[in-house]
Scaffold this motif. Structure first.
Motif, PDB file in Angstrom:
ATOM      1  N   MET A   1       0.836  -1.190   0.000  1.00  0.00           N
ATOM      2  CA  MET A   1       0.000   0.000   0.000  1.00  0.00           C
ATOM      3  C   MET A   1       0.876   1.247   0.000  1.00  0.00           C
ATOM      4  O   MET A   1       1.879   1.313   0.697  1.00  0.00           O
ATOM      5  CB  MET A   1      -0.883   0.033   1.243  1.00  0.00           C
ATOM      6  CG  MET A   1      -2.036  -0.918   1.203  1.00  0.00           C
ATOM      7  SD  MET A   1      -3.204  -0.450  -0.051  1.00  0.00           S
ATOM      8  CE  MET A   1      -4.692  -0.901   0.724  1.00  0.00           C
ATOM      9  N   ILE A   2       0.446   2.207  -0.782  1.00  0.00           N
ATOM     10  CA  ILE A   2       1.143   3.485  -0.874  1.00  0.00           C
ATOM     11  C   ILE A   2       0.169   4.552  -0.371  1.00  0.00           C
ATOM     12  O   ILE A   2      -1.003   4.551  -0.744  1.00  0.00           O
ATOM     13  CB  ILE A   2       1.562   3.764  -2.334  1.00  0.00           C
ATOM     14  CG1 ILE A   2       2.565   2.712  -2.793  1.00  0.00           C
ATOM     15  CG2 ILE A   2       2.127   5.172  -2.479  1.00  0.00           C
ATOM     16  CD1 ILE A   2       2.838   2.717  -4.270  1.00  0.00           C
ATOM     17  N   THR A   3       0.672   5.445   0.473  1.00  0.00           N
ATOM     18  CA  THR A   3      -0.163   6.529   0.976  1.00  0.00           C
ATOM     19  C   THR A   3       0.167   7.794   0.198  1.00  0.00           C
ATOM     20  O   THR A   3       1.324   8.215   0.141  1.00  0.00           O
ATOM     21  CB  THR A   3       0.073   6.766   2.484  1.00  0.00           C
ATOM     22  OG1 THR A   3      -0.211   5.563   3.185  1.00  0.00           O
ATOM     23  CG2 THR A   3      -0.821   7.883   2.997  1.00  0.00           C
ATOM     24  N   LEU A   4      -0.864   8.383  -0.400  1.00  0.00           N
ATOM     25  CA  LEU A   4      -0.705   9.635  -1.134  1.00  0.00           C
ATOM     26  C   LEU A   4      -1.566  10.707  -0.495  1.00  0.00           C
ATOM     27  O   LEU A   4      -2.723  10.458  -0.156  1.00  0.00           O
ATOM     28  CB  LEU A   4      -1.150   9.473  -2.592  1.00  0.00           C
ATOM     29  CG  LEU A   4      -0.317   8.588  -3.490  1.00  0.00           C
ATOM     30  CD1 LEU A   4      -0.926   8.552  -4.890  1.00  0.00           C
ATOM     31  CD2 LEU A   4       1.121   9.076  -3.561  1.00  0.00           C
ATOM     32  N   SER A   5      -1.012  11.890  -0.359  1.00  0.00           N
ATOM     33  CA  SER A   5      -1.768  13.051   0.100  1.00  0.00           C
ATOM     34  C   SER A   5      -2.143  13.851  -1.138  1.00  0.00           C
ATOM     35  O   SER A   5      -1.281  14.457  -1.787  1.00  0.00           O
ATOM     36  CB  SER A   5      -0.922  13.904   1.046  1.00  0.00           C
ATOM     37  OG  SER A   5      -1.619  15.093   1.355  1.00  0.00           O
ATOM     38  N   VAL A   6      -3.431  13.820  -1.470  1.00  0.00           N
ATOM     39  CA  VAL A   6      -3.905  14.488  -2.682  1.00  0.00           C
ATOM     40  C   VAL A   6      -5.016  15.459  -2.298  1.00  0.00           C
ATOM     41  O   VAL A   6      -6.016  15.065  -1.685  1.00  0.00           O
ATOM     42  CB  VAL A   6      -4.436  13.472  -3.725  1.00  0.00           C
ATOM     43  CG1 VAL A   6      -4.919  14.178  -4.981  1.00  0.00           C
ATOM     44  CG2 VAL A   6      -3.360  12.446  -4.067  1.00  0.00           C
ATOM     45  N   ASN A   7      -4.806  16.713  -2.626  1.00  0.00           N
ATOM     46  CA  ASN A   7      -5.785  17.765  -2.359  1.00  0.00           C
ATOM     47  C   ASN A   7      -6.216  17.790  -0.893  1.00  0.00           C
ATOM     48  O   ASN A   7      -7.384  17.960  -0.562  1.00  0.00           O
ATOM     49  CB  ASN A   7      -6.999  17.631  -3.285  1.00  0.00           C
ATOM     50  CG  ASN A   7      -6.609  17.768  -4.737  1.00  0.00           C
ATOM     51  OD1 ASN A   7      -5.640  18.448  -5.066  1.00  0.00           O
ATOM     52  ND2 ASN A   7      -7.345  17.109  -5.609  1.00  0.00           N
ATOM     53  N   GLY A   8      -5.233  17.583  -0.013  1.00  0.00           N
ATOM     54  CA  GLY A   8      -5.478  17.680   1.413  1.00  0.00           C
ATOM     55  C   GLY A   8      -6.025  16.434   2.081  1.00  0.00           C
ATOM     56  O   GLY A   8      -6.309  16.453   3.280  1.00  0.00           O
ATOM     57  N   ARG A   9      -6.168  15.354   1.344  1.00  0.00           N
ATOM     58  CA  ARG A   9      -6.681  14.101   1.918  1.00  0.00           C
ATOM     59  C   ARG A   9      -5.691  12.978   1.669  1.00  0.00           C
ATOM     60  O   ARG A   9      -5.108  12.881   0.591  1.00  0.00           O
ATOM     61  CB  ARG A   9      -8.024  13.738   1.283  1.00  0.00           C
ATOM     62  CG  ARG A   9      -9.130  14.717   1.644  1.00  0.00           C
ATOM     63  CD  ARG A   9     -10.496  14.303   1.127  1.00  0.00           C
ATOM     64  NE  ARG A   9     -10.804  12.916   1.454  1.00  0.00           N
ATOM     65  CZ  ARG A   9     -11.465  12.097   0.643  1.00  0.00           C
ATOM     66  NH1 ARG A   9     -11.911  12.505  -0.520  1.00  0.00           N
ATOM     67  NH2 ARG A   9     -11.715  10.859   1.003  1.00  0.00           N
ATOM     68  N   ASP A  10      -5.530  12.119   2.662  1.00  0.00           N
ATOM     69  CA  ASP A  10      -4.671  10.941   2.506  1.00  0.00           C
ATOM     70  C   ASP A  10      -5.466   9.807   1.875  1.00  0.00           C
ATOM     71  O   ASP A  10      -6.635   9.594   2.215  1.00  0.00           O
ATOM     72  CB  ASP A  10      -4.110  10.488   3.848  1.00  0.00           C
ATOM     73  CG  ASP A  10      -3.026  11.420   4.365  1.00  0.00           C
ATOM     74  OD1 ASP A  10      -2.486  12.213   3.562  1.00  0.00           O
ATOM     75  OD2 ASP A  10      -2.721  11.362   5.567  1.00  0.00           O
ATOM     76  N   HIS A  11      -4.815   9.100   0.960  1.00  0.00           N
ATOM     77  CA  HIS A  11      -5.436   7.970   0.260  1.00  0.00           C
ATOM     78  C   HIS A  11      -4.488   6.784   0.327  1.00  0.00           C
ATOM     79  O   HIS A  11      -3.287   6.930   0.059  1.00  0.00           O
ATOM     80  CB  HIS A  11      -5.693   8.309  -1.213  1.00  0.00           C
ATOM     81  CG  HIS A  11      -6.572   9.480  -1.412  1.00  0.00           C
ATOM     82  ND1 HIS A  11      -7.942   9.392  -1.458  1.00  0.00           N
ATOM     83  CD2 HIS A  11      -6.276  10.799  -1.593  1.00  0.00           C
ATOM     84  CE1 HIS A  11      -8.453  10.591  -1.659  1.00  0.00           C
ATOM     85  NE2 HIS A  11      -7.468  11.462  -1.737  1.00  0.00           N
TER      86      HIS A  11
END
Length: 165
Positions: A1-11
């Motif tokens: 799993m990779i955690t990305l912070s996109v537009n202020g939200r973590d995914h």
């Protein structure tokens, strides 16, 4: 799993680490402003911001952006409340076919965040990685100047708050 912070939200993303960010944005997160253009990082239509810098997402592996703050055009504003750069592009009617415009908006946003009063030469240099085949370059330049004015006015009117996006 990779955690990305996109537009202020973590995914949490379950993808091969080598997957280009563009595919994750469009296919997994359903953020479709960034476009697939050339697939070689040469046209700018897939551009996003990573920690405030423009990045071509079609050739950038998703794992390279883990831990960085990613913003897409959707994160700058929406149809009901466009950000200053988006509003300027609308007001100047800078889009013809519109395919390249997300990349131009991202490049302009990055420029104006670091250089609030850019010269024409600085604007042209910042936009150089983006290609427009429809020839709306003059309107795009006017839009960036208009956005710079709007963002400076916003900061002047609210000196302690945040100006722009």
């Amino acid at each position: 799993m990779i955690t990305l912070s996109v537009n202020g939200r973590d995914h949490q993303i379950d993808a091969d680490p080598a997957t280009p960010l563009l595919y994750v944005l469009r296919d997994d997160l359903h953020l479709n402003a960034a476009k697939f253009g050339c697939g070689l990082g040469q046209c700018g239509s897939c551009m996003v911001l990573a920690d405030g810098l423009p990045v071509v997402s079609c050739v950038t592996p998703v794992v390279a952006l883990e831990g960085r703050r990613i913003r897409t055009v959707e994160g700058l504003g929406g149809a009901d409340d466009p950000g200053p750069v988006q509003r300027a592009f609308i007001d100047e009617q800078a889009a013809q076919c519109g395919y390249c415009i997300p990349g131009f908006i991202i490049s302009a946003q990055a420029l104006l965040e670091r250089t609030p009063s850019p010269s024409d030469a600085e604007i042209r240099t910042a936009l150089k990685p983006n290609l427009c085949r429809c020839g709306t370059h003059i309107r795009i330049l006017r839009a960036v100047r208009r956005a710079a004015d709007a963002m400076r006015t916003s900061v002047a009117a609210n000196p302690g708050g945040e100006g722009g996006q």
